[in-house]
Design a protein around this motif. Sequence first.
Motif, short mmCIF file in Angstrom:
data_model
loop_
_atom_site.label_atom_id
_atom_site.label_comp_id
_atom_site.label_asym_id
_atom_site.label_seq_id
_atom_site.Cartn_x
_atom_site.Cartn_y
_atom_site.Cartn_z
N PHE A 288 0.92 -1.14 -0.08
CA PHE A 288 0.06 -0.03 0.01
C PHE A 288 0.97 1.22 0.06
O PHE A 288 0.58 2.29 -0.58
CB PHE A 288 -0.88 0.17 1.27
N ALA A 289 1.95 1.13 0.73
CA ALA A 289 2.84 2.31 0.86
C ALA A 289 3.43 2.78 -0.53
O ALA A 289 3.66 3.80 -1.06
CB ALA A 289 4.10 2.35 1.64
N LEU A 290 3.61 1.48 -1.20
CA LEU A 290 4.26 1.63 -2.76
C LEU A 290 3.32 2.32 -3.63
O LEU A 290 3.85 2.84 -4.50
CB LEU A 290 4.81 0.23 -2.99
N ALA A 291 1.94 1.83 -3.15
CA ALA A 291 0.98 2.65 -4.09
C ALA A 291 0.53 3.91 -3.70
O ALA A 291 -0.35 4.48 -4.55
CB ALA A 291 -0.13 1.51 -4.24
N ASP A 292 1.04 4.66 -2.69
CA ASP A 292 0.64 5.80 -2.35
C ASP A 292 0.97 7.05 -3.23
O ASP A 292 2.07 7.10 -3.82
CB ASP A 292 1.31 6.14 -0.84
N PRO A 293 -0.01 7.65 -3.64
CA PRO A 293 0.18 8.51 -4.79
C PRO A 293 1.05 9.83 -4.61
O PRO A 293 2.04 10.45 -5.44
CB PRO A 293 -1.35 9.39 -4.98
N LEU A 294 1.12 9.93 -3.01
CA LEU A 294 2.24 11.06 -2.59
C LEU A 294 3.55 10.63 -2.54
O LEU A 294 4.62 11.35 -2.84
CB LEU A 294 1.62 11.88 -1.63
N TYR A 295 3.55 9.40 -1.82
CA TYR A 295 4.79 8.96 -1.01
C TYR A 295 5.61 7.80 -1.65
O TYR A 295 6.64 7.40 -1.43
CB TYR A 295 4.48 8.84 0.53
N GLY A 296 4.48 7.43 -2.45
CA GLY A 296 5.18 5.76 -3.03
C GLY A 296 6.24 5.97 -3.83
O GLY A 296 7.34 5.00 -3.45
N ALA A 297 6.33 7.08 -4.67
CA ALA A 297 7.59 6.93 -5.57
C ALA A 297 8.95 6.98 -4.73
O ALA A 297 9.99 6.19 -5.06
CB ALA A 297 7.56 8.13 -6.46
#
Length: 314
Positions: A288-297
């Motif tokens: 889920f963290a990898l898919a986060d639009p703000l922090y994922g990248a």
Amino acid sequence: MHAGADAGAASWYIQKVIQSAVVPVAGLGTRLLPATKSQPKEMLPVARKPIVQYVVEELVSNGIEQILFVTGRSKGSIENHFDHDPELFQALTQANKQDLLRELEFEALKANFFYTRQRLQRGLGDAILCAENFAGEKPFLVALGDSILGLNAVSRAVSRMADVFDAKRASCVIAVEEVPSEETSHYGIVQPASGADDVFRIVNLVEKPAPKDAPSNLAIAGRYIFSPVIFDMIRRVQPDKRNEIQLTDAIQFMCDEGRRVLAVKLTPEEKRYDIGNFPSYFESFVEFALADPLYGADFRIALERLLAKTPAKV
Ligand code: G1P
């Protein structure tokens, strides 16, 4: 659901017939100690939100409007989470923190929340029995509070289950997913009547069998629709050796009486994130963290750096 009906009609149906969901959250969460010593496992975050918020968002997006939490002691923070917090709201408004105010928009979710307590730890079947007055004469959904369906809880599984419940005049519909054979002892495992297509009839269920005793590798995946007849079945169940009333045993009684108990297989996109144990909780958090639009990248870069430093031991 009747022939020729469209996707919009699916949500109409669920609103009309399956309006209510029961979310059992009374468990002690012992597999997640010490994290769960004084807080509910359902409030542990997966990336930015507590698990139970994903569950509620999934239910509301599938047309559920009434949600009963079956809680226990030290579960008060679940109730607080879905309540409005005027002091926090005022502080953020005065500080003009619009971005943070947006994070609280879920408080306006179109659902009514109800709470009741399971007084003794007597198992999942007993927890569902606490919902008898709430359910009344209508079929209802059970959604386990420690399981998220689909990345960011995007899933139509519950609507599909409602369609099957109606079209096949079932007494019970269960979401199932394939698990590795060596993991059958963590789940309720179902035995299909014949082939296991996307929808199939169940003839037997075994709670947490050893791999050699498992009738298949299809596990009960934390979502069920029941007709109210389930309550009589639960009352017939004898406690197991841990003094727990197993919901799986009550469903077995339905099968034994020749009632229609059906399974709906989750699609790969609806994979279940099980937060009941650490390995699966860690994996869910990272995905889920990898898919986060703000922090994922940025998180991906940090993770790759970390992995390069600590290669896996084989
Ligand atoms: C419960 C059910 C089990 C199901 C599982 C899914 O077990 O009894 O049949 O497969 O949830 O998470 P628990 O995880 O509460 O031990």
